[in-house]
Design a protein around this motif. Sequence first.
Motif, PDB file in Angstrom:
ATOM      1  N   SER A 396       0.359  -1.144   0.072  1.00  0.00           N
ATOM      2  CA  SER A 396       0.201   0.447   0.255  1.00  0.00           C
ATOM      3  C   SER A 396       0.813   1.025  -0.254  1.00  0.00           C
ATOM      4  CB  SER A 396      -0.683   0.118   1.118  1.00  0.00           C
ATOM      5  OG  SER A 396      -2.139  -1.065   1.092  1.00  0.00           O
ATOM      6  N   LEU A 397       1.907   1.223   0.052  1.00  0.00           N
ATOM      7  CA  LEU A 397       2.795   2.148   0.371  1.00  0.00           C
ATOM      8  C   LEU A 397       2.779   3.361  -1.130  1.00  0.00           C
ATOM      9  CD1 LEU A 397       6.519   0.901   2.079  1.00  0.00           C
ATOM     10  CD2 LEU A 397       4.693   2.705   2.955  1.00  0.00           C
ATOM     11  N   PRO A 398       2.792   2.891  -2.469  1.00  0.00           N
ATOM     12  CA  PRO A 398       2.767   3.267  -3.774  1.00  0.00           C
ATOM     13  C   PRO A 398       1.210   4.430  -3.343  1.00  0.00           C
ATOM     14  CG  PRO A 398       3.018   1.192  -3.814  1.00  0.00           C
ATOM     15  CD  PRO A 398       2.897   0.964  -2.394  1.00  0.00           C
ATOM     16  N   LEU A 399       0.199   4.158  -2.734  1.00  0.00           N
ATOM     17  CA  LEU A 399      -1.085   4.728  -2.813  1.00  0.00           C
ATOM     18  C   LEU A 399      -1.329   5.963  -1.934  1.00  0.00           C
ATOM     19  CD1 LEU A 399      -3.228   1.993  -1.944  1.00  0.00           C
ATOM     20  CD2 LEU A 399      -3.021   2.846  -4.244  1.00  0.00           C
ATOM     21  N   LEU A 400       0.372   6.376  -0.594  1.00  0.00           N
ATOM     22  CA  LEU A 400       0.528   7.513  -0.416  1.00  0.00           C
ATOM     23  C   LEU A 400       1.280   8.567  -1.471  1.00  0.00           C
ATOM     24  CD1 LEU A 400       3.136   5.899   3.065  1.00  0.00           C
ATOM     25  CD2 LEU A 400      -0.267   6.918   2.827  1.00  0.00           C
ATOM     26  N   LYS A 401       0.097   9.091  -2.164  1.00  0.00           N
ATOM     27  CA  LYS A 401       0.199  10.044  -2.694  1.00  0.00           C
ATOM     28  C   LYS A 401       0.750  11.621  -2.658  1.00  0.00           C
ATOM     29  CE  LYS A 401      -2.568   7.979  -6.368  1.00  0.00           C
ATOM     30  NZ  LYS A 401      -4.130   7.580  -7.973  1.00  0.00           N
ATOM     31  N   THR A 402       0.043  11.258  -1.169  1.00  0.00           N
ATOM     32  CA  THR A 402       0.001  13.319  -1.357  1.00  0.00           C
ATOM     33  C   THR A 402       2.229  13.441  -0.149  1.00  0.00           C
ATOM     34  OG1 THR A 402      -1.158  13.742  -0.369  1.00  0.00           O
ATOM     35  CG2 THR A 402      -0.571  14.677   0.739  1.00  0.00           C
ATOM     36  N   LEU A 403       2.481  11.982   0.608  1.00  0.00           N
ATOM     37  CA  LEU A 403       3.452  11.761   1.374  1.00  0.00           C
ATOM     38  C   LEU A 403       4.446  11.759  -0.126  1.00  0.00           C
ATOM     39  CD1 LEU A 403       5.630  11.413   3.426  1.00  0.00           C
ATOM     40  CD2 LEU A 403       4.686   9.303   3.585  1.00  0.00           C
ATOM     41  N   ASN A 404       4.247  10.754  -1.056  1.00  0.00           N
ATOM     42  CA  ASN A 404       5.191  11.052  -2.481  1.00  0.00           C
ATOM     43  C   ASN A 404       5.193  12.430  -3.440  1.00  0.00           C
ATOM     44  OD1 ASN A 404       6.577   9.110  -3.576  1.00  0.00           O
ATOM     45  ND2 ASN A 404       4.998  10.540  -5.670  1.00  0.00           N
ATOM     46  N   MET A 405       4.450  13.821  -3.222  1.00  0.00           N
ATOM     47  CA  MET A 405       4.302  14.640  -3.352  1.00  0.00           C
ATOM     48  C   MET A 405       5.244  15.267  -2.696  1.00  0.00           C
ATOM     49  SD  MET A 405       0.569  15.460  -4.588  1.00  0.00           S
ATOM     50  CE  MET A 405      -0.163  16.283  -3.406  1.00  0.00           C
ATOM     51  N   VAL A 406       5.235  15.409  -1.592  1.00  0.00           N
ATOM     52  CA  VAL A 406       6.187  16.267  -0.572  1.00  0.00           C
ATOM     53  C   VAL A 406       7.471  15.575  -0.781  1.00  0.00           C
ATOM     54  CG1 VAL A 406       6.797  16.129   2.419  1.00  0.00           C
ATOM     55  CG2 VAL A 406       4.302  16.668   1.217  1.00  0.00           C
ATOM     56  N   ILE A 407       7.450  13.817  -0.728  1.00  0.00           N
ATOM     57  CA  ILE A 407       9.745  13.577  -0.984  1.00  0.00           C
ATOM     58  C   ILE A 407       9.631  13.549  -2.220  1.00  0.00           C
ATOM     59  CG2 ILE A 407      10.289  11.894  -0.915  1.00  0.00           C
ATOM     60  CD1 ILE A 407       8.917  10.398   0.857  1.00  0.00           C
ATOM     61  N   GLN A 408       9.300  13.979  -3.182  1.00  0.00           N
ATOM     62  CA  GLN A 408       9.656  14.976  -4.502  1.00  0.00           C
ATOM     63  C   GLN A 408       9.909  16.336  -4.703  1.00  0.00           C
ATOM     64  OE1 GLN A 408       6.279  13.023  -6.737  1.00  0.00           O
ATOM     65  NE2 GLN A 408       8.083  12.173  -8.104  1.00  0.00           N
ATOM     66  N   GLU A 409       9.222  16.925  -2.983  1.00  0.00           N
ATOM     67  CA  GLU A 409       9.238  18.287  -3.622  1.00  0.00           C
ATOM     68  C   GLU A 409      10.030  18.649  -2.426  1.00  0.00           C
ATOM     69  OE1 GLU A 409       8.098  23.133  -4.138  1.00  0.00           O
ATOM     70  OE2 GLU A 409       8.732  21.136  -5.775  1.00  0.00           O
ATOM     71  N   VAL A 410      11.186  18.009  -1.765  1.00  0.00           N
ATOM     72  CA  VAL A 410      11.872  18.434  -0.723  1.00  0.00           C
ATOM     73  C   VAL A 410      13.216  17.776  -1.226  1.00  0.00           C
ATOM     74  CG1 VAL A 410      12.596  17.527   1.493  1.00  0.00           C
ATOM     75  CG2 VAL A 410      10.337  17.663   1.714  1.00  0.00           C
ATOM     76  N   LEU A 411      12.852  16.862  -2.305  1.00  0.00           N
ATOM     77  CA  LEU A 411      13.749  16.691  -3.102  1.00  0.00           C
ATOM     78  C   LEU A 411      14.630  17.821  -4.030  1.00  0.00           C
ATOM     79  CD1 LEU A 411      12.959  12.541  -3.474  1.00  0.00           C
ATOM     80  CD2 LEU A 411      15.158  13.493  -3.013  1.00  0.00           C
TER      81      LEU A 411
END
Length: 543
Positions: A396-411
Amino acid sequence: MEEVLVAIMKISFPVGIILIIVGGISIILMCVYGEEWSKSQRIRRKLRMQGVKGPPPSSFLQGNLPDIHRINKSAHQQAKSVHTNSHDDDHPHQERDFTASLFPYFEHWRKQYGLVYTYSTGMKQHLYVNQPELVTEMNKIMTLELGKPTHITKNLAPLLGNGILRANGLSWAHQRKLVAAEFFIDKVKGMVGLMIESAQPLLTKWEKLIEEEEAIAEVEVDGDLRSLAADVISRVCFGHSYSKGKQVFSKLRFMQKTMSKHGTFLFGIKGFWDKLNFGRKKENKVSMKEMETEIESLIWELVEERKRECSEKSNLEKDLMQLLLEAAAIDEGLPKNFGKQFIVDNCKNIYFAGHETIAITASWCLMLLAKYPDWQTRIRDEVVELFPSGIPDADSLPLLKTLNMVIQEVLRLYPPAAFVSREAYEDIQIGNLHVPKGVCLWTLIPTMNRDPENWGPDANEFKPERFSEGLSKACKYPQAYVPFGLGPRLCLGKNFAIVQLKVVLALIISKFSFTLSPSYKHSPKYRMIIEPGYGVHILIRKI
């Protein structure tokens, strides 16, 4: 009188021979240097004929090195007179661009000569390439004609040996083929359980701190996140806990900080004093070789322990350590007598890269989430919806879309890697640019990631929603977004890093809310990676 003349002749004869030898050596050196200088000038002319401009060398022997040191000195003096703070009251969503303070010479020349320019350090000609179209073309090159710059790999030898991060050519290709298998996404999914286990001591520690401080506690997160990331890499790759390899991590960190103190490993010509000793205080005068030997000895102890475990328990699940041991035993297609050194060097590489960049990225994530708490709420709601127990699962980790967006923006805003650096081992074509053999290419990742031409006028703002429809819709040139490098040397630990970041951040955000502490000082520093100069201090509360 005759005796005096004889005595003079006896003295003069060896002196004359010495003078002839010294003169001969000087002539040879001058010829070699002259040839190298002529070659450097030919390369420079080839680049200039293609319209590539740049600062003229200010020194016959050192090229633009004196300019670099002068620009650095001026920038540091200016920085001392400016108070730096993490908040910007006039622009609450702006994240100040730090590249001008960390790499002032690159920014100084970029403003003068544009996104592609050339400069030199001694006899080495460099090419700054931050034009998105050219970076995209570099991303497509899949040959071994571009590799790590030799002067950098030479200076990083004590830290990385000849492991995968430093190796070039066929040696690198063989090592990558071996190590990459450990970080395929299916293998990484199987590591999620260990990641969760490794995170429990950190969560427990913070809960106790909150209880002791009665509802709210101040935490400097960097050290705890480093220990967590080190424990994960120790468990999943080497079959032991962080406590066993703690000294290795500590010594590697010390070596990293000292080698990057003056940034001279980037140039390899002037001021690399730490090649001789680690400090000016007597108690710190440990030679680079002694420190290197200590680290290798500690790693080999862990290797021997793992070998004993493997011989006693035949049903152990294979990890990276076992793959390295098997490869060393086969010794096929790899350099002669690499054996022990091959294992130790790659352990050093994985220890360093496998935890340092993840811990730093997690620290930047917590800093920005503390500064923009509404994104904490959005992530927390998503985690609760997907994982009611608060414990993530791999599928289910790939479903964490909001968290993924934040990580991409931090990177994007705070990439751990500052550069993509390459050396042309042969003449090579990149887009419409012909790059001569021997040229070093530099792409400054933070500048690329904040380029308004690629990301829009809000490039300096923290806006994770820009990734809501994926990277392809987030910017004009998606292949110029390179937080994990580019081309065939794309970071093989990318899947491992993203999954671990999701697990750790989901666990923290589901249990705690947090804000920036007044003691936090925003001051990014370059220590081989871009990290918070004074740590990340947050105030945490339990949910």
